[in-house]
Design a protein around this motif. Structure first.
Motif, PDB file in Angstrom:
ATOM      1  N   THR A   1       4.548   0.596   0.269  1.00 50.66           N
ATOM      2  CA  THR A   1       5.070  -0.023   1.481  1.00 50.66           C
ATOM      3  C   THR A   1       4.450  -1.393   1.683  1.00 50.66           C
ATOM      4  OG1 THR A   1       5.310   2.153   2.500  1.00 50.66           O
ATOM      5  CG2 THR A   1       5.364   0.265   3.979  1.00 50.66           C
TER       6      THR A   1
ATOM      7  N   ARG B   1       0.864  -1.187   0.000  1.00 51.65           N
ATOM      8  CA  ARG B   1       0.000   0.000   0.000  1.00 51.65           C
ATOM      9  C   ARG B   1       0.894   1.229   0.000  1.00 51.65           C
ATOM     10  NH1 ARG B   1      -3.235  -2.516   4.341  1.00 51.65           N
ATOM     11  NH2 ARG B   1      -4.733  -3.825   3.258  1.00 51.65           N
ATOM     12  N   ASN B   2       0.668   2.091  -0.975  1.00 51.35           N
ATOM     13  CA  ASN B   2       1.471   3.314  -1.109  1.00 51.35           C
ATOM     14  C   ASN B   2       2.964   3.003  -1.151  1.00 51.35           C
ATOM     15  OD1 ASN B   2      -0.900   4.910  -0.990  1.00 51.35           O
ATOM     16  ND2 ASN B   2      -0.853   4.793   1.243  1.00 51.35           N
TER      17      ASN B   2
END
Length: 105
Positions: A33, A30-31
């Motif tokens: 990471t 996510r994003n």
């Protein structure tokens, strides 16, 4: 023609069965990471004809255990290969919907 639209005969390329050597979880990102959420597993298997190793991703829960020592013969269901570009070089990606041990009832 877009390289991502090429269709490759996975079973002619890799064979009808392979030797499974390792299984590793695949994590969601996510994003940019990595999270602790497992989205599937990569099954590392060797082609019978030359023992070249290929990582085949199957989404969802783990379907088969990695061999404790050595390898086991397996077949993949709905095996697909695709090509994508990374840093100007063609790369191969492999996915399947299932895996089963050859000769096991």
């Amino acid at each position: 023609m877009n390289i991502n639209e090429l269709v490759i005969d996975a079973y002619k390329t890799l064979g009808q069965s392979m030797f499974l050597t390792e299984v590793r979880p695949v994590y969601e990102y996510r994003n940019g990471t990595r999270t602790d959420t497992v989205s599937g597993y990569k099954y590392f298997a060797c082609r019978k004809k030359d023992l070249e190793k290929v990582a085949i991703k199957i989404p969802g829960k783990q379907l088969i255990e990695a061999p404790a020592d050595g390898y086991i013969e397996v077949k993949f269901t709905d095996l697909e290969l695709s090509i994508y570009m990374l840093s100007g070089q063609p790369q191969v990606s492999a996915t399947a919907s299932g895996i089963s041990q050859v000769g096991k009832a």
